[in-house]
Scaffold this motif. Structure first.
Motif, short mmCIF file in Angstrom:
data_model
loop_
_atom_site.label_atom_id
_atom_site.label_comp_id
_atom_site.label_asym_id
_atom_site.label_seq_id
_atom_site.Cartn_x
_atom_site.Cartn_y
_atom_site.Cartn_z
N LEU A 56 39.07 33.86 27.59
CA LEU A 56 40.20 34.19 28.44
C LEU A 56 40.16 35.62 28.96
CD1 LEU A 56 42.87 32.31 26.36
CD2 LEU A 56 42.57 32.01 28.83
N GLU A 190 46.42 27.68 27.16
CA GLU A 190 45.34 28.67 27.21
C GLU A 190 44.04 28.06 27.69
OE1 GLU A 190 46.65 32.00 23.88
OE2 GLU A 190 45.01 30.62 23.40
N THR A 365 47.73 33.31 28.46
CA THR A 365 47.60 32.66 29.76
C THR A 365 47.74 33.74 30.84
OG1 THR A 365 49.95 32.16 29.47
CG2 THR A 365 48.39 30.37 29.09
N GLU A 368 50.74 36.22 30.83
CA GLU A 368 50.90 36.11 29.39
C GLU A 368 52.35 35.81 29.03
OE1 GLU A 368 47.36 39.22 28.03
OE2 GLU A 368 49.45 39.85 27.87
#
Length: 474
Positions: A56, A190, A365, A368
């Motif tokens: 990520l 995620e 993500t 966030e």
């Protein structure tokens, strides 16, 4: 079987939680054995926290850069997926645990590789890879730190589909052209973010009304909106009723009979305790069950068995498990030393109070989502008289500098009777680095009047604290 080998503490599971229990026991002068059936370092190191965040980080860095004038033009084009996967492999230590093994030995604990099982009170057998059985006995405590695994639903065709779970999603060596993601929690959100950015066409299928259902409603709404803007399809309120695979293509059937196709399908639909094959039946407990503990992490009804981390179902987060391990290690040591009264009062040294009141979490993500403590709904359900204060993060000067068109939201939940914070939630780019201040405010029960004097530096995103307090004070 050899003669039993005796230790003060025997730990089942060498993930971060088990390692920390052993470390705290050794720091207290106790001898410790650690038993591990897979890789030393556990789920977090190889299939969860580290590889997922390594996947990520490039995604978020590119997204942040594209929101800054002068940098935006320099980061056009797709991510180098091969480089991202190689970066992930480094953070997962290429699925080799030599360094973690060295660390366990460095604290003076003995490591036993194999399947560890309880064999009655204070007894553990370890069946090694070669079939050799070693018996260990614990003078003071056995700590079950075996963690959790992905829970798969009972669906027609699932066994033949070879679905991804969190493990495959974080360790895959290729980018699937089309990825179906079943679930809407942290793992689903995620991994949808990561694989969409790496080039997959992602479809998220969530049976609830929104993503991230355990956080404030706006968290899931903002994350879903961003996924859609990135090109993913997000469907809520749908159930997957059957799956099949033919000629490499996965077909998922949802409620109304509609079928969707993908190259891989990820099920991120919950967790189950890894307690089904550890001999719980030999001490009167049900195999495969979550283990209920008191706040010292001792299993209810036992004076020697502890359950630390995911297995007790208190907070399925690595940092909370490590926190519990520190509490459990201190409690085990104190009891071994004959301390008559442990500090088990609220916020005592031997009480895992934060599990109830101040759990922090970050969902990595884009944007966030980060929270500490209770949501508004949880606080109201617990019977508190509360007020929620919201603020648009885009209205903070530091946020505007952080990113053009910064979109985010903040909420604090105030206990009106005590004038302290019960919970805080931030959603927006970079908010993960804000959440420890919220955790301190919640865990420390800092009065709102005192928070007024904690002046945020200008111009930072942290200035949202001042805006929230201004909105509360009116």
């Amino acid at each position: 079987m050899t003669q039993p080998i005796s230790y003060d503490v025997v730990v089942l599971g060498a993930g971060p939680v088990g390692e920390n229990v052993a470390d705290r026991a050794r720091a207290g002068g106790l001898s410790a054995a650690v038993v591990e059936s897979e890789l030393v370092g556990g789920e977090c190191s190889y299939w969860a926290c580290m590889p997922s965040k390594a996947l990520l980080r490039p995604v978020i860095a590119r997204a942040d850069a594209r929101r800054v004038p002068g940098v935006r033009q320099a980061v056009q084009g797709p991510l180098d997926s091969a480089a991202v996967l190689a970066h992930r492999d480094e953070f997962a230590s290429h699925w080799k645990d030599d360094g973690q093994v060295d660390w366990v030995r460095s604290i003076g604990a003995d490591l036993y590789r194999g399947q560890g099982r309880l064999a009655g009170p204070r007894r553990v057998t370890v069946t090694g890879p070669d079939g050799t059985v070693t018996e260990l006995t614990a003078r003071h405590a056995v700590a079950v730190c075996t963690g959790s695994r992905a829970a798969l639903p009972s669906l027609p065709g699932l066994a033949d589909v070879a679905p991804w779970t969190s493990r495959e999603a974080t360790s895959a060596d290729h980018v699937p052209g089309r990825l179906l993601v079943v679930g809407g929690g942290v793992v689903a959100s995620e991994m949808a973010t990561a694989w969409q950015a790496l080039g997959s066409q992602v479809t998220v299928l969530e049976r609830g009304s929104r993503l991230l259902g355990r956080m404030e409603p706006f968290a899931g709404e903002l994350v879903a909106e961003a996924l859609r803007e990135a090109g993913a399809e997000v469907r809520t309120g749908v159930n997957v009723t059957a799956v099949a695979r033919k000629d490499g293509t996965v077909t998922a059937t949802i409620d109304e009979g509609t079928t969707l196709e993908g190259d891989e399908i990820l099920f991120a639909t919950g967790r189950a305790p890894r307690t089904d094959d550890i001999g719980l039946e030999t001490v009167g407990l049900r195999p495969g069950s979550w283990l209920t503990t008191d706040d010292t992490l001792r299993v209810e009804g036992s004076d020697w068995l502890y359950a630390v981390g995911d297995v007790n179902h208190r907070a399925l987060l690595t940092h909370q498990g490590k926190y519990q391990a520190r509490i459990a290690g201190a409690a085990i040591t104190a009891r071994a030393q004959g301390v008559p009264l442990l500090e088990t009062d609220r916020w005592g040294a031997h009480s895992a109070t934060a599990d109830h009141a101040a759990v922090p979490q970050v969902v990595f993500t884009d944007p966030e989502a980060a929270s500490a403590g209770l949501t508004l709904a949880e606080a109201e359900e617990a019977g508190h008289r509360v007020r929620a204060v919201d603020f648009d993060l885009g209205g903070v000067a530091g946020a505007g500098l952080y990113a053009d068109g910064y979109t985010g939201r903040a909420r604090m939940v105030v206990d009106l009777d005590r004038e302290v914070l019960l919970g805080v939630t931030f959603v927006g780019p970079g908010v993960g680095e804000l959440i420890h201040s919220a955790t301190v405010a919640v865990a420390g029960e800092v009065p709102v009047d005192r928070l007024w004097h904690a002046v945020p530096a200008y111009p930072t995103v942290s200035e949202v604290w001042l805006r929230l307090l201004e909105a509360y004070r009116g």
